[in-house]
Design a protein around this motif. Structure first.
Motif, PDB file in Angstrom:
ATOM      1  N   LYS A 133      -9.549  12.993   3.402  1.00 49.85           N
ATOM      2  CA  LYS A 133     -10.516  12.157   4.723  1.00 49.85           C
ATOM      3  C   LYS A 133     -11.082  10.716   3.592  1.00 49.85           C
ATOM      4  CE  LYS A 133     -10.476  14.158   8.851  1.00 49.85           C
ATOM      5  NZ  LYS A 133     -10.099  13.552   9.435  1.00 49.85           N
ATOM      6  N   GLU A 134     -11.577  11.059   2.499  1.00 42.27           N
ATOM      7  CA  GLU A 134     -11.820  10.231   1.252  1.00 42.27           C
ATOM      8  C   GLU A 134     -10.758   8.840   1.295  1.00 42.27           C
ATOM      9  OE1 GLU A 134     -12.329  12.251  -2.246  1.00 42.27           O
ATOM     10  OE2 GLU A 134     -14.153  14.343  -1.099  1.00 42.27           O
ATOM     11  N   LEU A 135      -9.755   8.998   1.121  1.00 41.19           N
ATOM     12  CA  LEU A 135      -8.925   7.970   0.809  1.00 41.19           C
ATOM     13  C   LEU A 135      -9.106   7.066   2.175  1.00 41.19           C
ATOM     14  CD1 LEU A 135      -6.733   6.401  -0.138  1.00 41.19           C
ATOM     15  CD2 LEU A 135      -5.033   8.072   1.008  1.00 41.19           C
ATOM     16  N   GLU A 136      -9.341   7.762   3.557  1.00 42.58           N
ATOM     17  CA  GLU A 136      -9.564   6.845   5.137  1.00 42.58           C
ATOM     18  C   GLU A 136     -10.876   6.347   4.928  1.00 42.58           C
ATOM     19  OE1 GLU A 136      -7.051   9.093   8.762  1.00 42.58           O
ATOM     20  OE2 GLU A 136      -9.000   9.642   7.936  1.00 42.58           O
ATOM     21  N   LYS A 137     -11.111   6.285   4.075  1.00 40.47           N
ATOM     22  CA  LYS A 137     -12.769   5.767   4.115  1.00 40.47           C
ATOM     23  C   LYS A 137     -12.422   4.678   3.298  1.00 40.47           C
ATOM     24  CE  LYS A 137     -15.989   9.052   5.548  1.00 40.47           C
ATOM     25  NZ  LYS A 137     -17.646  10.447   4.743  1.00 40.47           N
ATOM     26  N   ILE A 138     -11.516   4.678   2.170  1.00 40.35           N
ATOM     27  CA  ILE A 138     -11.993   3.525   0.859  1.00 40.35           C
ATOM     28  C   ILE A 138     -10.334   2.753   1.363  1.00 40.35           C
ATOM     29  CG2 ILE A 138     -10.494   3.501  -2.007  1.00 40.35           C
ATOM     30  CD1 ILE A 138     -11.692   6.063  -2.138  1.00 40.35           C
ATOM     31  N   ASP A 139      -9.186   3.286   1.484  1.00 41.65           N
ATOM     32  CA  ASP A 139      -8.228   2.816   2.459  1.00 41.65           C
ATOM     33  C   ASP A 139      -7.435   2.897   3.194  1.00 41.65           C
ATOM     34  OD1 ASP A 139      -6.116   1.221   2.037  1.00 41.65           O
ATOM     35  OD2 ASP A 139      -5.059   1.543   0.610  1.00 41.65           O
TER      36      ASP A 139
END
Length: 307
Positions: A133-139
């Motif tokens: 989910k963190e990656l989805e927000k970042i990239d």
């Protein structure tokens, strides 16, 4: 290249026979020993005497990166050319093939071992989906191309951002897209309905010839869901059945669905990222007729390059 079950293997043998070639597997999962049925690995009989490379080179408990693939394939290309033969890369893993043919510089991004260890600890403590989910927000673009359970790639994408301040997507865009070889890219495509039917037939065939037993054997040898090899489509779904997470029927339905979605992603990747000459395998002509057309096309291109 092209989606799963479109007919790449049969065509590749004919190309190799016609143009004195050797085949390099461009599949990220056929590298694993003992994972034959679920990866639709070519049999010795199907090879028809054509040399094949990068199949069965590591054990299922080992990890393997696209950078390692790049190094190995480029060395194989050189070896094959030195023998005076034509290197033919065959497969459906777009990033792997692209990394070989183009000037991808993986070593430019240095790793941060401490950061990576922290991320791996979070995965072990059950935070894997939170990382995704963190990656989805970042990239979001990279996240879309990475399966949520592929924690190794999720962590690598987060590590690139942590180390450089750039997302993996930005980093890849900044790299030169210089083609390193005089390569001819042949893509096979097919009407989606027909392709999906072929995919479902392939899954049924895999089950008939022992996919469940193959996954059971790997699991008995200690290869569980944490290993990179077991994140492959065909293995993760059947493993969920074996460990009691779902019924066999549910696992089979999930496998068919994941295979269809993967085929869709493969087509999108090749169409958006690479300059491919496409051949539609849908129409009712005999397969030999379609193959002959492609072989003639390749012959013409090779002749131009020879001149």
């Amino acid at each position: 290249m092209g989606p799963t079950a479109v007919g790449k293997t049969n065509l590749s043998i004919e190309i190799a026979k016609r143009f004195d070639g050797e085949i390099i597997s461009g599949d990220s999962m056929q590298i694993y020993k003992g994972m034959d049925i679920g990866t639709a690995k070519i049999t010795n009989e199907e090879m028809q005497g054509i040399p094949h490379h990068l199949i069965d080179i590591i054990n299922p408990d080992q990890s393997f990166s696209v950078a390692e693939f790049q190094t190995l394939v480029r060395a194989k290309i050189k070896e094959i050319q030195q023998r005076g033969r034509l290197p033919i890369i065959v497969g459906g893993t777009g990033l792997y093939i692209q990394a070989v043919l183009y000037d991808y510089q993986f070593s430019e991004v240095e790793g941060d071992v401490e950061f990576r260890m922290k991320m791996e600890e979070r995965v072990q403590s059950g935070d894997g989906m939170k990382l995704y989910k963190e990656l989805e927000k970042i990239d979001p673009i990279s996240a879309k191309n990475i399966h949520p359970n592929n924690y190794r790639r999720v962590i690598r994408a987060l590590e690139v951002y942590h180390t450089t301040g750039k997302t993996m997507t930005e980093f890849q865009k900044d790299q030169q897209r210089t083609l390193l070889y005089p390569a001819l890219l042949i893509g096979l495509t097919m009407d989606r309905t027909k392709l999906y039917k072929r995919i479902e037939m392939r899954v049924e065939k895999m089950l008939e010839v022992g996919l469940v037993e193959e996954v059971e054997q790997l699991y008995k040898c200690g290869i569980g869901s944490d290993y990179q090899s077991m994140k492959a489509i065909g293995y993760k779904e059947i493993l969920d059945y074996i460990i009691g997470k779902q019924t066999l029927e549910e696992a089979i339905n999930q496998l068919k669905k994941n295979s269809r979605n993967y085929a869709k992603r493969q087509l999108t990747w090749f169409r958006n990222k690479m300059d491919v000459h496409w051949f539609d395998m849908t129409d009712g002509r005999e397969e030999w007729e379609k193959t002959a057309k492609i072989l003639d096309f390749i012959a013409g291109k090779l002749e131009i390059k020879a001149n």
